[in-house]
Write an enzyme that holds these catalytic residues in place. Structure first.
Site: not given
Ligand SMILES: NC(=O)c1ccc[n+]([C@@H]2O[C@H](COP(=O)([O-])OP(=O)(O)OC[C@H]3O[C@@H](n4cnc5c(N)ncnc54)[C@H](O)[C@@H]3O)[C@@H](O)[C@H]2O)c1
Length: 282
Positions: A190, A118
């Protein structure tokens, strides 16, 4: 046919994978944590089962969509045949850079490597690879199974072909892509959301109206499904506050300074829905 690998099975990755499978794309979902993969499958099953109950999805299509997402904890297995990889791990630059390095070593040379970050433009990550021209941001919105938009953000080295492939994949997943030509904090959505929300806080801080009336005005007058205060409670007021603080500190621009009333809520631990109280009580 495209083989998509999704890295990270958290809130975003789980649904990105499921959305692709719903549209007949072959997907492998990888996470380092087996428990996250199980949680992803259960959560997706719950979402699709509700669609079946409402008559919006047939039980056969639900089974096909769930079966269409293979899972693994092995990164190599996930990407060694992939045409396209979408990374959705924690928002941590070092974690993302090390994953991109590994992806570059293992994924076929022609594969596109996309990040769902993001906040990080792809140029902050792509320089660890030998294929910065095939790296790009694909910013999906939460919850991906519902939200129709994908912001496609090209970096300075992203090729036109990569842009075309990312736009085509988003469309094939049943999502609407928009193209952002320059890396910019907050991308489009955003930035506009933050500008509008800051104005709502300015009105509140100036005593112009109550937060309830500002929400009602925005919901009824602009047709937003949630006014800025209700939306803040939904996303987490700490998230809203930290985003403002980050922008204020990095730009020094007074426009981004967090509202004193927002700061007071965060200090009091009133973070919104997740803590039981924010602007409203839950
Ligand atoms: N949550 C939101 O609203 C949102 C919206 C748009 C974009 N994003 C982006 O999406 C991405 C993920 O966000 P999220 O909310 O899903 O996070 P989250 O914390 O729910 O999930 C992250 C996942 O990544 C896994 N992970 C971490 N390190 C890893 C590795 N080395 N290899 C494999 N898996 C690994 C973790 O086990 C976890 O399941 C971020 O970059 C965030 O900025 C989030």
């Amino acid at each position: 046919m495209t083989l998509l690998a999704v890295i990270g099975a958290g809130s975003m990755g789980a649904q990105i994978a499921q959305q692709a499978a719903l549209h007949g794309i072959e997907v492998i979902l990888q996470d380092q944590d087996q428990a996250q993969l199980r949680k992803a499958r259960d959560s997706n099953e719950g979402h699709l089962a509700r669609r079946v109950e409402k008559g919006k999805l047939s039980p056969e299509d639900m089974d096909a969509a769930l079966g269409g997402v293979q899972v693994t904890t092995d990164l190599h297995e996930a990407v060694e045949r992939a045409d396209f990889v979408i990374e959705a791990v924690f928002e941590d630059i070092e974690v993302k850079r090390s994953i991109f390095k590994e992806l570059d070593d293992v994924a076929p040379p022609g594969a596109v490597l996309a990040s769902n970050s993001s906040t990080m433009g792809i140029s902050k990550i792509a320089d660890v690879t030998h294929r910065p021209d095939r790296c790009i941001n694909m910013h999906f919105f939460y919850p991906v199974l519902v939200m129709d938009l994908v912001e496609i953000v090209r970096g300075p080295q992203t090729s036109d072909e990569t842009v075309d492939r990312a736009m085509a994949l988003a469309s094939a997943m049943g999502r609407t892509p928009v193209l952002i030509h320059k890396e910019i904090d907050g991308f489009i959505v955003n930035r506009i959301l933050h500008a509008a929300t800051q104005e709502a806080y300015r009105l509140l801080d100036a005593g112009v109206a109550s937060f309830e009336d500002i929400d009602i005005a925005v919901e009824k007058g602009l047709n937003w499904p949630l006014g800025p205060f209700r939306l803040g409670d939904f996303s987490g007021l700490d998230v809203t506050y930290n985003a403002r603080l980050h922008m204020y500190r990095t730009t020094g621009d007074e426009r981004y300074k967090p509202s004193p009333q927002l700061e007071a809520k965060v200090r009091a631990g009133k973070l919104g829905r997740k803590s039981g109280e924010g602007w409203y009580r839950y």
